[in-house]
Motif scaffolding. Structure first.
Motif, short mmCIF file in Angstrom:
data_model
loop_
_atom_site.label_atom_id
_atom_site.label_comp_id
_atom_site.label_asym_id
_atom_site.label_seq_id
_atom_site.Cartn_x
_atom_site.Cartn_y
_atom_site.Cartn_z
N THR A 83 23.42 33.83 17.36
CA THR A 83 22.22 34.23 18.44
C THR A 83 22.91 34.17 19.86
O THR A 83 22.42 34.90 20.66
CB THR A 83 21.36 33.08 18.29
N ALA A 84 24.18 33.37 19.90
CA ALA A 84 24.54 33.39 21.35
C ALA A 84 24.83 34.85 21.62
O ALA A 84 25.13 35.28 22.99
CB ALA A 84 25.81 32.51 21.60
N TRP A 85 25.44 35.49 20.82
CA TRP A 85 25.78 37.15 21.21
C TRP A 85 24.58 37.86 21.49
O TRP A 85 24.99 38.92 22.07
CB TRP A 85 26.55 37.60 19.87
N VAL A 86 23.39 37.53 21.57
CA VAL A 86 22.33 38.24 22.08
C VAL A 86 22.37 38.18 23.49
O VAL A 86 21.89 39.37 24.19
CB VAL A 86 20.87 37.49 21.47
N GLN A 87 22.95 37.28 24.21
CA GLN A 87 23.13 37.32 25.58
C GLN A 87 24.66 37.84 26.02
O GLN A 87 24.86 38.68 26.82
CB GLN A 87 23.00 35.88 26.23
N THR A 88 25.58 37.42 25.19
CA THR A 88 26.91 38.04 25.30
C THR A 88 27.19 39.40 25.16
O THR A 88 27.98 39.81 26.19
CB THR A 88 27.92 37.08 24.43
N SER A 89 26.56 39.68 24.29
CA SER A 89 26.88 41.64 24.34
C SER A 89 26.28 42.11 25.44
O SER A 89 26.69 43.23 25.74
CB SER A 89 26.17 41.75 22.89
N MET A 98 20.05 43.61 16.52
CA MET A 98 19.93 43.02 17.98
C MET A 98 21.10 43.08 18.85
O MET A 98 20.77 43.48 19.74
CB MET A 98 19.26 41.51 17.57
N ILE A 99 22.29 42.40 18.24
CA ILE A 99 23.34 42.64 19.16
C ILE A 99 23.77 43.91 19.57
O ILE A 99 24.12 44.09 20.74
CB ILE A 99 24.64 41.66 18.42
N VAL A 100 23.83 44.85 18.69
CA VAL A 100 24.12 46.15 18.90
C VAL A 100 23.15 46.89 20.03
O VAL A 100 23.68 47.40 20.94
CB VAL A 100 24.04 47.05 17.66
N PHE A 101 21.85 46.59 19.86
CA PHE A 101 20.82 47.01 20.73
C PHE A 101 20.84 46.50 22.31
O PHE A 101 20.87 47.16 23.12
CB PHE A 101 19.47 47.08 20.23
N ARG A 102 21.22 45.16 22.21
CA ARG A 102 21.43 44.69 23.55
C ARG A 102 22.64 44.98 24.19
O ARG A 102 22.64 45.19 25.48
CB ARG A 102 21.31 43.08 23.03
N PHE A 116 24.69 48.21 28.53
CA PHE A 116 25.62 49.30 29.09
C PHE A 116 24.81 50.41 29.82
O PHE A 116 25.24 51.19 30.74
CB PHE A 116 26.28 50.05 27.85
N LEU A 117 23.77 50.68 29.05
CA LEU A 117 22.88 51.86 29.69
C LEU A 117 22.13 51.61 30.97
O LEU A 117 21.84 52.50 31.75
CB LEU A 117 21.95 52.35 28.43
N VAL A 135 38.68 47.56 28.43
CA VAL A 135 39.24 46.47 27.54
C VAL A 135 39.65 45.29 28.44
O VAL A 135 39.23 44.20 27.94
CB VAL A 135 40.85 47.07 27.21
N PHE A 136 39.84 45.45 29.53
CA PHE A 136 40.23 44.17 30.51
C PHE A 136 39.07 43.58 30.66
O PHE A 136 38.95 42.13 30.49
CB PHE A 136 40.83 44.55 31.96
N LEU A 137 37.96 44.21 30.97
CA LEU A 137 36.69 43.37 31.47
C LEU A 137 36.08 42.87 30.27
O LEU A 137 35.47 41.66 30.11
CB LEU A 137 35.74 44.25 31.99
N GLY A 138 36.17 43.60 28.98
CA GLY A 138 35.38 43.01 27.93
C GLY A 138 36.17 41.99 27.11
O GLY A 138 35.44 41.09 26.85
N CYS A 139 37.31 42.15 26.95
CA CYS A 139 38.22 41.14 26.45
C CYS A 139 37.94 39.63 27.36
O CYS A 139 37.85 38.58 26.87
CB CYS A 139 39.78 41.51 26.25
N LEU A 140 37.98 40.04 28.71
CA LEU A 140 37.77 39.00 29.68
C LEU A 140 36.47 38.31 29.55
O LEU A 140 36.20 37.08 29.58
CB LEU A 140 37.87 39.31 31.09
N GLU A 141 35.38 38.75 29.42
CA GLU A 141 34.18 38.43 29.29
C GLU A 141 33.94 37.75 27.80
O GLU A 141 33.29 36.72 27.77
CB GLU A 141 33.06 39.41 29.25
#
Length: 530
Positions: free
Chosen positions: A59-65, A113-117, A122-123, A220-226
């Motif tokens: 569930t934490a990935w709902v916010q992280t994604s 949900m994670i994909v849509f979030r 992004f959009l 890659v830099f920002l995605g992996c950092l986050e």
């Protein structure tokens, strides 16, 4: 859409004030819903997880994604707006954000949900920095100060209201409406913006010569950092092989991205702007305010939920005072902004934020909305006096040609500050809770007469309920552990607020290094010059 460059620069004077204000207000609606959705799920993650049969980690990935996707697209917004124009990029962002919100509300499992979030972040992420650039194109003079004040208020108020709005919606309806409420404002923005916002023209020729390698490295830099920052506290940082791998990948990709951005003629993100003192300091202040905004929004609901046992709605009501006092401070800031050097107003805001963190530090386990009123009131006023002058001093003196890329970097620093701040706070909470618990446990032994009396009293209470002596002793020890852990948690929250206070003291001391800015003429150069 035409690929021809505009024949002449945008002339803000050709638009009536009422049209400019309405267009700007519409852009602000888009920015508000994009920022609101960062935190709108924070108080309702338990409900979302229950509805989608998901565990806490999933569930934490709902916010992280959402955060990962948004933090990637924000610095790209400058280049994207030059390609597609502010008008059409903002429209496309609003349409994509609205559709993704609809999909989030209709999600059938945690994976969808994670994909849509992620799609939603992004959009819709481009709407945030585009408001900054549009405001400086539309307005000049005193109007620009008011516009910057409005943007600053939204940038700090929307995340603050997220848990409040989310908790209220979940309590009176269901978590699905956390996303469905975006539909009406999203459609409104998508329809109105193409009609009124025509400050530049698209230039599709930029697609051909774009530095796609830099874009990939940055993603890659920002995605992996986050990912590292979000998941690190949960998996004990570098003791986990995945966290260690993403940290290395982020570091190497970041070095490659910075090196390439400094070498190419037309970088995706203009890091050379950091050579200017005001812009570099402004990005630092944006980073620190990001720590303050997002970390305190993270800490306060967490304390009220874990220590006080508040529901989502109760948490929202308890933190609502921050937003109220920030709104009340807007006219006060507007009055002083045109009369006082903005650097001193920013010092007041940053200093007041430090004072509010100090007022959080006497925290006890029985603090609720009443006790939190004063520190949250100070924080709300501090946000209004800290963020708007930072926007004006950092971006106000830049030529329109540099605003787009500079705004993306400026907004990225705020979100990075929030991500790093939350990760640091989670780590401090974990480490300091263990430390305080061990220190408390050292005094909870047979030589402690007060403890012996308490154990005897509690044991007799359990005996009165029909439990045996051994059962009563076990129950008493369990209750003692819970009390000690509660106090250890409470002390760790106080420690964390003090760490944030130190960050704001440092930032306050650096404000005099900024130069007083003189804004350039509203249409001094084409916004698409490159």
């Amino acid at each position: 859409m035409s690929t021809r460059a505009p024949a002449k620069p945008f002339d803000a004077a050709s638009m009536s004030t009422s049209v400019k204000v309405f267009a700007f207000a519409t852009l602000c609606v888009g920015m508000f819903i994009a920022l609101l959705d960062i935190q709108i799920v924070s108080a309702s993650l338990r409900d979302i997880g229950g509805g989608l049969s998901a565990g806490t980690d999933e569930t934490a990935w709902v916010q992280t994604s959402y955060l990962i996707a948004e933090i990637i697209v924000i610095p790209l917004s400058g280049w994207l707006s030059r390609v597609f124009s502010t008008r059409w990029l903002f429209c496309a962002s609003a349409v994509g954000f609205t559709l993704a919100s609809l999909l989030c509300g209709a999600a059938w499992n945690i994976q969808s949900m994670i994909v849509f979030r992620a799609l939603q972040g992004f959009l819709g992420g481009s709407m945030i920095p585009l408001v900054f650039t549009s405001a400086f194109m539309f307005f000049s003079g005193k109007q620009r100060v008011i516009a910057a004040s409005t943007i600053g208020a939204i940038a700090s108020l929307a995340p603050t209201l997220g848990p409040v709005v989310g908790g209220w919606i979940t309590d009176i309806s269901s978590w699905h409406w956390l996303f469905y409420i975006n539909l009406v404002p999203g459609v409104f923005v998508a329809v109105v913006v193409p009609m009124l916002v025509r400050i530049d023209e698209p230039d599709l020729r930029l697609i051909k010569g774009a530095d796609y390698l830099s874009m990939l490295l940055m993603a890659v830099f920002l995605g992996c950092l986050e990912y590292t920052l979000e998941e690190g506290p949960r998996w004990n940082w570098f003791s986990d092989s995945t966290i260690l791998a993403t940290a290395w990948i982020s570091g190497l990709a970041g070095l490659a991205f910075v090196s390439r951005s400094l070498m190419v003629a037309n970088p995706v993100v203009d890091l050379r702007a950091l050579k200017e003192r005001n812009f570099a300091l402004g990005c630092f202040f944006s980073f620190v305010t990001g720590i303050g905004l997002f970390a305190t929004i993270y800490l306060t609901p967490l304390f009220l939920g874990r220590v006080r046992g508040y529901s989502a709605l109760d948490i929202g009501l308890a933190v609502f005072s921050t937003g109220l006092f920030q709104l009340a401070a807007i006219p006060l800031y507007a009055f002083f902004a045109n009369r006082v050097d903005l650097r001193w107003l920013m010092m007041v805001g940053l200093g007041l934020f430090a004072v509010s963190m100090w007022d959080f530090s006497p925290l006890t386990h029985d603090w609720g909305g009443k006790e939190l009123m004063l520190p949250q009131a100070l924080r709300g006023m501090a946000q209004q006096f800290a963020v708007p002058p930072t926007v004006t001093l950092t971006l106000g003196a830049l030529a329109p040609a540099r605003l787009k890329q500079a705004s993306g970097l400026f907004n990225l620093m705020r979100n990075l500050g929030g991500a790093i701040g939350i990760a640091a706070c989670a780590t401090i909470l974990n480490d300091r809770t263990n430390l305080h618990f061990n220190r408390l446990a050292e005094h909870l032994n047979s030589t402690n007469e007060a403890l012996n009396q308490w154990m005897a009293t509690v044991g007799s209470n359990f005996a009165a309920l029909g439990q045996s002596g051994s059962e009563g002793t076990t129950a008493s020890l369990q209750q003692l552990w819970q009390l000690a852990y509660r106090e250890a948690q409470t002390q760790s929250y106080a420690d964390t607020f003090l760490v944030i206070m130190v960050c704001f003291i440092i930032a306050t001391a650096l404000v005099p290094l900024m130069h007083k800015v003189k804004p350039p003429p509203a249409a001094a150069a084409s916004p698409d010059a490159h």
